[in-house]
Design a protein around this motif. Structure first.
Motif, PDB file in Angstrom:
ATOM      1  N   TRP A 189       0.771  -1.297   0.023  1.00  0.00           N
ATOM      2  CA  TRP A 189       0.019  -0.143   0.037  1.00  0.00           C
ATOM      3  C   TRP A 189       0.916   1.243   0.053  1.00  0.00           C
ATOM      4  CZ3 TRP A 189      -1.441  -2.640   4.967  1.00  0.00           C
ATOM      5  CH2 TRP A 189      -0.834  -2.133   5.872  1.00  0.00           C
ATOM      6  N   VAL A 190       2.273   1.214   0.400  1.00  0.00           N
ATOM      7  CA  VAL A 190       2.896   2.312   0.568  1.00  0.00           C
ATOM      8  C   VAL A 190       3.463   2.642  -0.896  1.00  0.00           C
ATOM      9  CG1 VAL A 190       5.263   3.292   1.010  1.00  0.00           C
ATOM     10  CG2 VAL A 190       3.828   2.054   2.740  1.00  0.00           C
ATOM     11  N   PHE A 191       3.622   1.529  -1.714  1.00  0.00           N
ATOM     12  CA  PHE A 191       3.910   1.761  -3.124  1.00  0.00           C
ATOM     13  C   PHE A 191       2.757   1.964  -3.965  1.00  0.00           C
ATOM     14  CE2 PHE A 191       3.993  -0.535  -7.314  1.00  0.00           C
ATOM     15  CZ  PHE A 191       4.910  -0.107  -7.849  1.00  0.00           C
ATOM     16  N   ASP A 193       0.376   3.940  -2.853  1.00  0.00           N
ATOM     17  CA  ASP A 193       0.357   5.604  -2.797  1.00  0.00           C
ATOM     18  C   ASP A 193       1.463   6.245  -3.638  1.00  0.00           C
ATOM     19  OD1 ASP A 193      -1.825   5.277  -1.050  1.00  0.00           O
ATOM     20  OD2 ASP A 193      -0.865   5.289   0.923  1.00  0.00           O
ATOM     21  N   ALA A 194       2.582   5.828  -3.760  1.00  0.00           N
ATOM     22  CA  ALA A 194       3.635   6.487  -4.487  1.00  0.00           C
ATOM     23  C   ALA A 194       3.189   6.223  -5.995  1.00  0.00           C
ATOM     24  CB  ALA A 194       5.045   5.651  -4.368  1.00  0.00           C
ATOM     25  N   CYS A 195       2.578   5.285  -6.521  1.00  0.00           N
ATOM     26  CA  CYS A 195       2.081   5.191  -7.527  1.00  0.00           C
ATOM     27  C   CYS A 195       0.968   6.317  -7.934  1.00  0.00           C
ATOM     28  CB  CYS A 195       1.501   3.937  -8.005  1.00  0.00           C
ATOM     29  SG  CYS A 195       2.736   2.596  -8.556  1.00  0.00           S
ATOM     30  N   SER A 196       0.295   6.570  -6.940  1.00  0.00           N
ATOM     31  CA  SER A 196      -0.962   7.797  -7.123  1.00  0.00           C
ATOM     32  C   SER A 196      -0.227   9.009  -7.258  1.00  0.00           C
ATOM     33  CB  SER A 196      -1.908   7.552  -5.926  1.00  0.00           C
ATOM     34  OG  SER A 196      -3.033   8.387  -6.262  1.00  0.00           O
ATOM     35  N   ILE A 197       0.740   9.224  -5.969  1.00  0.00           N
ATOM     36  CA  ILE A 197       1.439  10.348  -6.043  1.00  0.00           C
ATOM     37  C   ILE A 197       1.979  10.803  -7.599  1.00  0.00           C
ATOM     38  CG2 ILE A 197       3.413  11.910  -4.985  1.00  0.00           C
ATOM     39  CD1 ILE A 197       2.519  10.533  -2.454  1.00  0.00           C
ATOM     40  N   LYS A 283      -3.505  12.543   5.336  1.00  0.00           N
ATOM     41  CA  LYS A 283      -4.261  11.152   5.787  1.00  0.00           C
ATOM     42  C   LYS A 283      -3.347  10.287   6.682  1.00  0.00           C
ATOM     43  CE  LYS A 283      -6.893  10.833   1.362  1.00  0.00           C
ATOM     44  NZ  LYS A 283      -8.072  10.828   1.840  1.00  0.00           N
ATOM     45  N   HIS A 284      -2.155  10.563   7.013  1.00  0.00           N
ATOM     46  CA  HIS A 284      -1.392   9.904   7.715  1.00  0.00           C
ATOM     47  C   HIS A 284      -0.548  10.520   8.835  1.00  0.00           C
ATOM     48  CE1 HIS A 284      -1.614   7.684   3.811  1.00  0.00           C
ATOM     49  NE2 HIS A 284      -1.324   6.602   4.184  1.00  0.00           N
ATOM     50  N   ARG A 285      -1.632  10.844   9.949  1.00  0.00           N
ATOM     51  CA  ARG A 285      -1.116  11.613  11.108  1.00  0.00           C
ATOM     52  C   ARG A 285      -0.669  10.662  11.960  1.00  0.00           C
ATOM     53  NH1 ARG A 285      -3.177  16.682  10.588  1.00  0.00           N
ATOM     54  NH2 ARG A 285      -4.760  16.991   8.794  1.00  0.00           N
ATOM     55  N   GLU A 321      -4.410   0.178  -7.604  1.00  0.00           N
ATOM     56  CA  GLU A 321      -5.636   0.994  -7.505  1.00  0.00           C
ATOM     57  C   GLU A 321      -6.827   0.618  -6.471  1.00  0.00           C
ATOM     58  OE1 GLU A 321      -5.875  -1.421 -11.421  1.00  0.00           O
ATOM     59  OE2 GLU A 321      -4.495  -0.423 -10.280  1.00  0.00           O
ATOM     60  N   ASP A 322      -6.617  -0.864  -6.173  1.00  0.00           N
ATOM     61  CA  ASP A 322      -7.342  -1.135  -5.041  1.00  0.00           C
ATOM     62  C   ASP A 322      -6.615  -0.913  -3.584  1.00  0.00           C
ATOM     63  OD1 ASP A 322      -9.052  -2.187  -6.844  1.00  0.00           O
ATOM     64  OD2 ASP A 322      -8.132  -4.281  -7.169  1.00  0.00           O
ATOM     65  N   LEU A 323      -5.605  -0.623  -3.595  1.00  0.00           N
ATOM     66  CA  LEU A 323      -4.813  -0.630  -2.135  1.00  0.00           C
ATOM     67  C   LEU A 323      -4.596   1.080  -1.778  1.00  0.00           C
ATOM     68  CD1 LEU A 323      -2.124  -3.118  -2.712  1.00  0.00           C
ATOM     69  CD2 LEU A 323      -4.025  -3.209  -1.330  1.00  0.00           C
ATOM     70  N   SER A 324      -4.453   1.934  -2.723  1.00  0.00           N
ATOM     71  CA  SER A 324      -4.300   3.233  -2.436  1.00  0.00           C
ATOM     72  C   SER A 324      -5.292   4.002  -1.737  1.00  0.00           C
ATOM     73  CB  SER A 324      -3.697   4.026  -3.726  1.00  0.00           C
ATOM     74  OG  SER A 324      -3.430   5.575  -3.412  1.00  0.00           O
ATOM     75  N   CYS A 325      -4.848   4.858  -0.737  1.00  0.00           N
ATOM     76  CA  CYS A 325      -5.848   5.561  -0.180  1.00  0.00           C
ATOM     77  C   CYS A 325      -6.020   7.000  -0.877  1.00  0.00           C
ATOM     78  CB  CYS A 325      -5.674   6.036   1.509  1.00  0.00           C
ATOM     79  SG  CYS A 325      -3.943   6.998   1.367  1.00  0.00           S
TER      80      CYS A 325
END
Length: 340
Positions: A189-191, A193-197, A283-285, A321-325
């Motif tokens: 899921w970290v990967f 999110d990096a893809c999304s950014i 989203k990651h406080r 696409e199913d993992l990113s927030c």
């Protein structure tokens, strides 16, 4: 009329066993097993039950019933547990439903993951000269042993991309592998999110516009080259997100460190990344208490993971696409079936 199973078939191991390829698809394995024993694929399938004619494993994945999985394990000379460990599509989540009319199916598209050609040198070390196929959560594979990039392009003229002159790609994959060993399943899921950014920043959307990648993009097409050109920055983004996420979920992230992270990482990657990094950061406080067990091999139940992280618990073939927030996720080469 429905064909009847021959219950006498598939009760004994085939004469020659077959070595596994890491990440191999079931369709590829069954096809190679038949070839290894100098049998047509139809003969091996008939020993596993009843079903449709075989399909070339480059086109789709083969899914089995519980009965056929047991017969295949016997034919291959392994236990069902061993087969499930090595061939992810034999795990319970991908079995055909109980009561299905056939014992196998080759659907138009794989239910999850991408079919990517295996490194031919790795396949040759395991006794096959014909193409072998992997089923992976991303549409590419980096073989560090032979420094080759394979993908789902089905380009017969260029079945792989030589990475010996692309050291940044090699370093990026090693960086991602290292993060995977540190974070366990949470790295996905970290990967993601990096893809999304990366998608939101539009970094190197057209690698043909850069001097470094122009020749390769002209030779292979910009869509095929794009993920190679982006992998170095993608791995660095993944590393930076992981730095904060590990400390957050271990309960070691203070407010000062939390604020400083955004400034530091934005300066490192540049203004184009500022907006999506700020969105991810919000989203990651910091958490009141840590959840270090999320990085282990046996993470807590999925509802706990989702509540704490905002992410689904990753399965073995879960797409980014199913993992990113985040809302902008798209892999650099997200379209499968590029050969059609």
């Amino acid at each position: 009329m429905t064909e009847q199973r021959d219950e006498l078939l598939g009760r004994r191991r085939l004469h020659l066993r077959l070595r596994f390829l890491a990440g191999e698809s079931t369709g590829s394995y069954v096809t190679r097993l038949a070839s290894r024993n100098r049998l047509p694929v139809e003969a091996v399938l008939r020993s596993m039950g009843t079903g449709p004619m075989p399909v070339d494993p480059q086109y789709t994945e083969l899914y089995l019933s519980r009965y056929a999985r047991e017969r295949l394990a016997t034919l291959a000379g392994y236990t069902v547990a061993e087969m499930q460990t090595r061939l992810v599509s034999l795990r319970d989540a991908f079995l055909m439903p109980d009561g299905a009319e056939d014992d196998w199916e080759w659907p138009w598209d794989a239910r999850a993951g991408y079919l990517v050609q295996a490194c031919s040198l790795c396949a040759a070390r395991r006794g096959t000269r014909s193409p072998a196929w992997l089923i992976l959560p991303d549409p590419w594979h980096v073989c560090l042993r032979h420094q080759r990039w394979t993908d789902n392009s089905r380009n017969a003229q260029h079945p792989y991309i030589d990475l010996s002159g692309l050291k940044d790609v090699i370093r990026a994959q090693r960086r991602l592998n290292h993060l995977g060993r540190q974070l366990g399943p949470a790295v996905r899921w970290v990967f993601a999110d990096a893809c999304s950014i990366l998608a939101c920043s539009r970094y190197l959307e057209d690698p043909a516009q850069t001097e470094e990648w122009a020749f390769l993009a002209t030779q292979l097409g910009e869509r095929r080259v794009r993920p190679l050109a982006q992998l170095s920055v993608l791995s660095l983004l993944t590393r930076d997100l992981a730095w904060l996420e590990v400390r957050r979920l271990h309960g070691d992230l203070g407010r000062a460190g939390y604020r400083e992270w955004l400034d530091r990482v934005t300066r490192r990657h540049g203004y184009a990344f500022a907006g999506p990094l700020r969105e991810w950061h919000s989203k990651h406080r910091p958490l009141g208490r840590g959840f270090p067990e999320l990085f282990g091999d046996q993470p807590p139940p999925g509802n706990v993971v989702l509540r704490v992280t905002g992410h689904e618990l990753p399965s073995c073939l879960a797409a980014v696409e199913d993992l990113s927030c985040l809302p902008w996720v798209r892999l650099p080469n997200a379209m499968d079936r590029l050969f059609l």
